[in-house]
Design a protein around this motif. Structure first.
Motif, PDB file in Angstrom:
ATOM      1  N   THR A  60       0.856  -1.183   0.000  1.00 24.11           N
ATOM      2  CA  THR A  60       0.000   0.000   0.000  1.00 24.11           C
ATOM      3  C   THR A  60       0.887   1.227   0.000  1.00 24.11           C
ATOM      4  OG1 THR A  60      -1.708  -1.169   1.246  1.00 24.11           O
ATOM      5  CG2 THR A  60      -1.821   1.232   1.221  1.00 24.11           C
ATOM      6  N   PHE A  61       0.733   2.089  -0.964  1.00 24.76           N
ATOM      7  CA  PHE A  61       1.567   3.282  -1.055  1.00 24.76           C
ATOM      8  C   PHE A  61       1.151   4.317  -0.018  1.00 24.76           C
ATOM      9  CE2 PHE A  61       2.386   1.422  -5.180  1.00 24.76           C
ATOM     10  CZ  PHE A  61       3.728   1.731  -5.413  1.00 24.76           C
ATOM     11  N   THR A  62       2.137   5.039   0.499  1.00 23.72           N
ATOM     12  CA  THR A  62       1.901   6.148   1.415  1.00 23.72           C
ATOM     13  C   THR A  62       1.574   7.400   0.610  1.00 23.72           C
ATOM     14  OG1 THR A  62       3.405   5.264   3.090  1.00 23.72           O
ATOM     15  CG2 THR A  62       2.979   7.629   3.153  1.00 23.72           C
ATOM     16  N   HIS A  63       0.531   8.112   1.013  1.00 22.96           N
ATOM     17  CA  HIS A  63       0.167   9.379   0.381  1.00 22.96           C
ATOM     18  C   HIS A  63      -0.085  10.432   1.456  1.00 22.96           C
ATOM     19  CE1 HIS A  63      -0.120   7.454  -3.521  1.00 22.96           C
ATOM     20  NE2 HIS A  63      -0.986   6.567  -3.044  1.00 22.96           N
ATOM     21  N   PRO A  64       0.426  11.666   1.292  1.00 18.61           N
ATOM     22  CA  PRO A  64       1.373  12.046   0.253  1.00 18.61           C
ATOM     23  C   PRO A  64       2.703  11.331   0.465  1.00 18.61           C
ATOM     24  CG  PRO A  64       1.157  13.801   1.868  1.00 18.61           C
ATOM     25  CD  PRO A  64       0.126  12.769   2.219  1.00 18.61           C
ATOM     26  N   ILE A 241       5.355   8.480 -11.097  1.00 14.39           N
ATOM     27  CA  ILE A 241       4.111   7.992 -11.699  1.00 14.39           C
ATOM     28  C   ILE A 241       3.653   6.719 -10.996  1.00 14.39           C
ATOM     29  CG2 ILE A 241       3.097   7.013 -13.805  1.00 14.39           C
ATOM     30  CD1 ILE A 241       4.901   8.974 -15.379  1.00 14.39           C
ATOM     31  N   GLY A 242       4.597   5.859 -10.636  1.00 14.61           N
ATOM     32  CA  GLY A 242       4.248   4.653  -9.903  1.00 14.61           C
ATOM     33  C   GLY A 242       3.571   4.969  -8.576  1.00 14.61           C
ATOM     34  N   ILE A 243       4.103   5.959  -7.866  1.00 12.68           N
ATOM     35  CA  ILE A 243       3.517   6.345  -6.579  1.00 12.68           C
ATOM     36  C   ILE A 243       2.158   7.008  -6.793  1.00 12.68           C
ATOM     37  CG2 ILE A 243       3.791   7.822  -4.553  1.00 12.68           C
ATOM     38  CD1 ILE A 243       6.882   7.483  -4.969  1.00 12.68           C
ATOM     39  N   LEU A 244       2.091   7.946  -7.713  1.00 14.16           N
ATOM     40  CA  LEU A 244       0.846   8.666  -7.965  1.00 14.16           C
ATOM     41  C   LEU A 244      -0.280   7.711  -8.341  1.00 14.16           C
ATOM     42  CD1 LEU A 244      -0.373  11.621  -8.308  1.00 14.16           C
ATOM     43  CD2 LEU A 244       0.013  11.260 -10.768  1.00 14.16           C
TER      44      LEU A 244
END
Length: 424
Positions: A60-64, A241-244
């Protein structure tokens, strides 16, 4: 003087933060008030901070989660409101920049050209920096007018842009402006009226294909033909782009290339010679000129910081190779001597050999906003002695951003504002 340029072993990989981030729920809050790495280690194993191998993309990516994670944003917000230095000086530098004004009007284009006939890419980089700077003012100052302007810029471009083209420089445009655009969008994620899905589509359909093509084919040239900056900005765009887009395959593509890629952006090609006894390492473009060398240092720092926000420590990869390179570049640009090993590479499509035998003096001492991100990581997060990086950072501080370092594209190669965003 000893020199090492041996292959990287798995034991040389820098520490992974992902286990720590999962184990210590208060990391972001602690960072927001300037906690040290040693303080964060309470309740977590020391090895979580200093050992282990960077793993694949997070489940799971961290945002921001790019250049600015929650901790950096909240710390800047708190300290600017309190009038503390150097955050306040960094904030004043941001507010004084015309690109940060909420009155900014976007000028989107269907086709952006960099290189060759009909160049118009200045419209893109000016609008990107305006979106980014307005987003920072919203995140730190809480002004909705700036947030609305940032969203207006991002939406205008995602509604119109279909093509980035030109001569070979189109790959530079796709790389530099790709990662910068993604960072601006990441800051506005979740804001009312921002069409994130359409923006993601633009990044995936317009920017990523050029990024991917360049890393795979290098414009059909010899793999060593293009300077490290070309690979590095491309890698930054793919990572961002991968994170976004919450796309682990793209994230892994970029990180894998950093470690093992065939081109000049991979860490052992971008930093080919390490002088272990001096704590220095030579950058690939050091024999070219110092302006592009500092640009490359900024690209390396950007890549490492975005990965750091997702739990991967590439700053420390291969026994702090990036840090040694930054020390080398800083020391030389402070007017001191550094060692130089002859650099030989293949050019064009035939890989005709060329060599640089001395370090370049062109643009020596140039100031670019690439140093505080490095100083505050190595000296404050890690507690390491980096005297040359520190001296360079002090010479630029407080760092500005696009529009503060000239009107041509070189002044927009970095998003900047490192003093505001990274001071600890």
């Amino acid at each position: 003087m000893s020199r090492t340029d041996s292959p990287i072993s798995s034991q040389d990989a820098g520490p992974s933060r992902r286990g720590l981030l999962k184990a210590v729920g208060g990391v972001s809050a602690a960072l927001a008030v300037g906690a040290s790495a040693s303080a964060l280690a309470v309740g977590a194993s020391a090895s979580a901070l200093t050992g282990g191998t960077a793993s694949a993309a997070p489940a799971t990516f961290t945002h921001p989660g790019m250049l600015h994670a929650y901790g950096e944003l909240n710390r800047a917000k708190v300290y600017v409101a309190a009038g503390k230095e150097p955050w306040l000086s960094g904030w004043n530098r941001l507010v004084a920049n015309a690109h940060s004004a909420s009155s900014w009007t976007p000028n989107p284009q269907a086709t952006v050209i960099r290189g060759g006939t009909g160049e118009n890419y200045g419209t893109l980089y000016n609008d990107i920096h305006a979106a980014y700077q307005n987003a920072l003012r919203w995140k730190i100052g809480g002004t909705t007018a700036n947030a609305d302007t940032a969203v207006k810029i991002l939406n205008a471009w995602s509604a119109k842009l279909t093509t980035v083209t030109g001569n070979a420089d189109r790959f530079l445009a796709a790389g530099i402006y790709g990662y910068q655009f993604a960072n601006a969008a990441e800051l506005m994620r979740g804001y009312s009226g921002f069409d994130l899905d359409r923006f993601k589509t633009m990044m995936l359909d317009v920017f990523y294909p050029l990024n991917n093509d360049f890393l795979l084919n290098h414009n059909t040239a010899c793999i060593t033909n293009y300077w490290a900056n070309w690979d590095l900005c491309t890698m930054n765009s793919i990572l961002a782009i991968g994170i976004l887009c919450d796309d682990p395959a793209k994230y892994d593509q970029a990180v894998t290339y950093f470690k093992n890629g065939a081109g000049n952006g991979s860490v052992t090609h971008a930093i080919p010679f390490v002088y272990a006894d001096q704590g220095l390492a030579q950058y690939q473009e050091s024999g070219r000129d110092q302006g592009h060398t500092m640009m490359g240092m900024g690209q390396l720092a950007t890549f490492c910081e975005m990965a750091w926000s997702q739990g991967d420590d590439l700053y420390g990869y291969d026994n702090n190779r990036v840090m040694k390179c930054a020390q080398y570049i800083a020391k030389y640009n402070l007017g001191q001597d550094v060692p130089f090993t002859t650099y030989t590479w293949g050019t064009g499509q035939s890989c005709s050999q060329q060599s640089q035998t001395v370090i370049a003096t062109d643009s020596r001492g140039q100031l670019r906003p690439v140093w505080d991100i490095l100083y505050y990581h190595y000296a404050k997060r890690r507690g390491l002695s980096v005297p040359y990086i520190q001296a360079m950072a002090e010479s630029v501080r407080p760092e500005g951003g696009g529009g503060d370092y000239g009107s041509t594209s070189g002044g927009f190669d970095q998003l900047g504002f490192g003093t505001l965003m990274y001071a600890k």
